[in-house]
Design a protein around this motif. Structure first.
Motif, PDB file in Angstrom:
ATOM      1  N   ALA A   1      36.878  40.502  44.891  1.00 19.13           N
ATOM      2  CA  ALA A   1      36.388  41.792  45.377  1.00 19.13           C
ATOM      3  C   ALA A   1      34.908  41.919  45.026  1.00 19.13           C
ATOM      4  O   ALA A   1      34.549  42.307  43.915  1.00 19.13           O
TER       5      ALA A   1
ATOM      6  N   ALA B   1      32.781  43.592  47.146  1.00 18.36           N
ATOM      7  CA  ALA B   1      32.234  44.727  47.894  1.00 18.36           C
ATOM      8  C   ALA B   1      31.803  45.850  46.963  1.00 18.36           C
ATOM      9  O   ALA B   1      32.379  46.039  45.890  1.00 18.36           O
TER      10      ALA B   1
ATOM     11  N   PRO C   1      40.363  55.441  47.812  1.00 20.76           N
ATOM     12  CA  PRO C   1      41.254  54.609  47.000  1.00 20.76           C
ATOM     13  C   PRO C   1      40.445  53.515  46.305  1.00 20.76           C
ATOM     14  O   PRO C   1      39.440  53.055  46.846  1.00 20.76           O
TER      15      PRO C   1
ATOM     16  N   LEU D   1      40.722  47.434  44.683  1.00 22.04           N
ATOM     17  CA  LEU D   1      41.069  46.380  43.738  1.00 22.04           C
ATOM     18  C   LEU D   1      42.191  46.813  42.794  1.00 22.04           C
ATOM     19  O   LEU D   1      43.114  46.041  42.510  1.00 22.04           O
TER      20      LEU D   1
ATOM     21  N   PHE E   1      34.328  42.398  40.322  1.00 19.55           N
ATOM     22  CA  PHE E   1      32.940  42.430  39.867  1.00 19.55           C
ATOM     23  C   PHE E   1      32.735  43.697  39.036  1.00 19.55           C
ATOM     24  O   PHE E   1      33.382  44.709  39.280  1.00 19.55           O
TER      25      PHE E   1
ATOM     26  N   LYS F   1      37.912  47.173  32.476  1.00 20.77           N
ATOM     27  CA  LYS F   1      38.148  47.151  33.919  1.00 20.77           C
ATOM     28  C   LYS F   1      39.116  46.036  34.283  1.00 20.77           C
ATOM     29  O   LYS F   1      40.027  46.220  35.086  1.00 20.77           O
TER      30      LYS F   1
ATOM     31  N   LYS G   1      42.716  47.103  35.924  1.00 22.93           N
ATOM     32  CA  LYS G   1      42.978  46.723  37.311  1.00 22.93           C
ATOM     33  C   LYS G   1      43.886  45.494  37.415  1.00 22.93           C
ATOM     34  O   LYS G   1      44.100  44.982  38.507  1.00 22.93           O
TER      35      LYS G   1
HETATM   36  O1  C5P Z   1      35.521  50.540  38.921  1.00 25.43           O
HETATM   37  P1  C5P Z   1      34.362  49.825  39.532  1.00 25.43           P
HETATM   38  O2  C5P Z   1      33.915  50.422  40.853  1.00 25.43           O
HETATM   39  O3  C5P Z   1      33.220  49.593  38.593  1.00 25.43           O
HETATM   40  O4  C5P Z   1      34.957  48.372  39.855  1.00 25.43           O
HETATM   41  C1  C5P Z   1      34.220  47.409  40.533  1.00 25.43           C
HETATM   42  C2  C5P Z   1      35.185  46.424  41.162  1.00 25.43           C
HETATM   43  O5  C5P Z   1      36.237  47.116  41.848  1.00 25.43           O
HETATM   44  C3  C5P Z   1      34.527  45.564  42.205  1.00 25.43           C
HETATM   45  O6  C5P Z   1      35.207  44.326  42.227  1.00 25.43           O
HETATM   46  C4  C5P Z   1      34.761  46.366  43.479  1.00 25.43           C
HETATM   47  O7  C5P Z   1      34.726  45.545  44.634  1.00 25.43           O
HETATM   48  C5  C5P Z   1      36.142  46.942  43.249  1.00 25.43           C
HETATM   49  N1  C5P Z   1      36.360  48.267  43.866  1.00 25.43           N
HETATM   50  C6  C5P Z   1      37.270  48.414  44.907  1.00 25.43           C
HETATM   51  N2  C5P Z   1      37.517  49.669  45.451  1.00 25.43           N
HETATM   52  C7  C5P Z   1      36.861  50.753  44.991  1.00 25.43           C
HETATM   53  C8  C5P Z   1      35.929  50.621  43.933  1.00 25.43           C
HETATM   54  C9  C5P Z   1      35.697  49.372  43.404  1.00 25.43           C
HETATM   55  O8  C5P Z   1      37.874  47.422  45.338  1.00 25.43           O
HETATM   56  N3  C5P Z   1      37.099  51.954  45.544  1.00 25.43           N
END
Ligand code: C5P
Length: 220
Positions: free
Chosen positions: A94, A96, A126, A129, A144, A158, A162
């Motif tokens: 992930a 993005a 949502p 990840l 990331f 994190k 997750k």
């Molecule tokens: O919690 P945070 O946004 O710092 O986490 C970053 C990670 O979670 C990244 O890998 C990002 O692509 C993913 N992410 C996600 N969906 C979200 C927020 C973050 O997949 N809404």
């Protein structure tokens, strides 16, 4: 592609920003270029993987003969595309920069300017990840983290919260690292607290390093 390190593997990569619409012509977004995710996708294909790249709006392109590119706009669309393919894949990265919030109301017509200030109500998107981690079966899941304080500790939190197998910490303190630019400096942390810090490198080089770390763990 027989004999390559990712032969027979299917990987899902998210990349780029998301755009959260306010009306037909306006959105909330961020400055992610998508470069890191696209480099990870190209490297995975070169290493023999079948690649699905789910990307928000970017100026980048890939060879769509070798990479399945799914272009989406909003976090909700990225969520749906990822869940649609999750059962089929072996590795997820992930990369993005997903918008945490979206405008609660999307106007059907272009919003007119009025006298005085405007308040926009936002609701949570949502966490894609987090939702994949909750569904995880045998997939190797990589996130990331972009932290400005207590970097290692926050990244590890994190990773646990997750349900990830590894997390890539972007070091923002270092010049040339992170968002938008062409270079990055990362620390790779796995779920057993194995930690490896890399120097400042170009994003293609960083993509190679990340895949090397993942491959050594999925083949262990
Ligand atoms: O919690 P945070 O946004 O710092 O986490 C970053 C990670 O979670 C990244 O890998 C990002 O692509 C993913 N992410 C996600 N969906 C979200 C927020 C973050 O997949 N809404």
């Amino acid at each position: 592609s027989q004999g390559l390190p990712l032969s027979g593997k299917k990987v899902l990569i998210t990349a780029g920003p998301t755009h959260e619409p306010l009306d037909p012509v306006r959105f909330l977004g961020n400055r992610s270029s998508g470069t890191m995710g696209f480099e990870l996708a190209k490297k995975a294909a070169n290493l023999g993987a079948k690649v699905i790249l789910v990307s928000g709006p970017t100026n980048l392109s890939v060879d769509e003969e070798t990479i399945q590119l799914i272009r989406i706009t909003s976090a909700q669309e990225m969520y749906e595309a990822c869940h649609e393919h999750f059962d089929d894949v072996d590795v997820v990265i992930a990369a993005a920069a997903v918008a945490d919030y979206r405008p609660k109301h999307v106007a059907q017509e272009k919003m007119k300017k009025k006298d005085g200030d405007l308040q926009i109500e936002l609701e949570r998107n949502p966490d894609i990840l987090l939702s994949l981690g909750a569904r995880k079966d045998n997939q190797f899941l990589v996130g990331f983290a972009l932290e400005t304080e207590n970097e290692l500790e926050n990244a590890k939190d994190k990773l646990e919260r997750k349900n990830l197998d590894a997390i890539v910490l972007n070091s923002l303190k270092d010049d040339g690292a992170g968002f938008g630019g062409s270079t990055n400096k990362i620390t790779f942390i796995d779920k057993n607290s194995g930690i490896k810090t890399f120097g400042l490198k170009t994003k293609p080089e960083v993509a190679s390093d990340i895949w090397e770390e993942i491959i050594s763990r999925i083949h262990a």
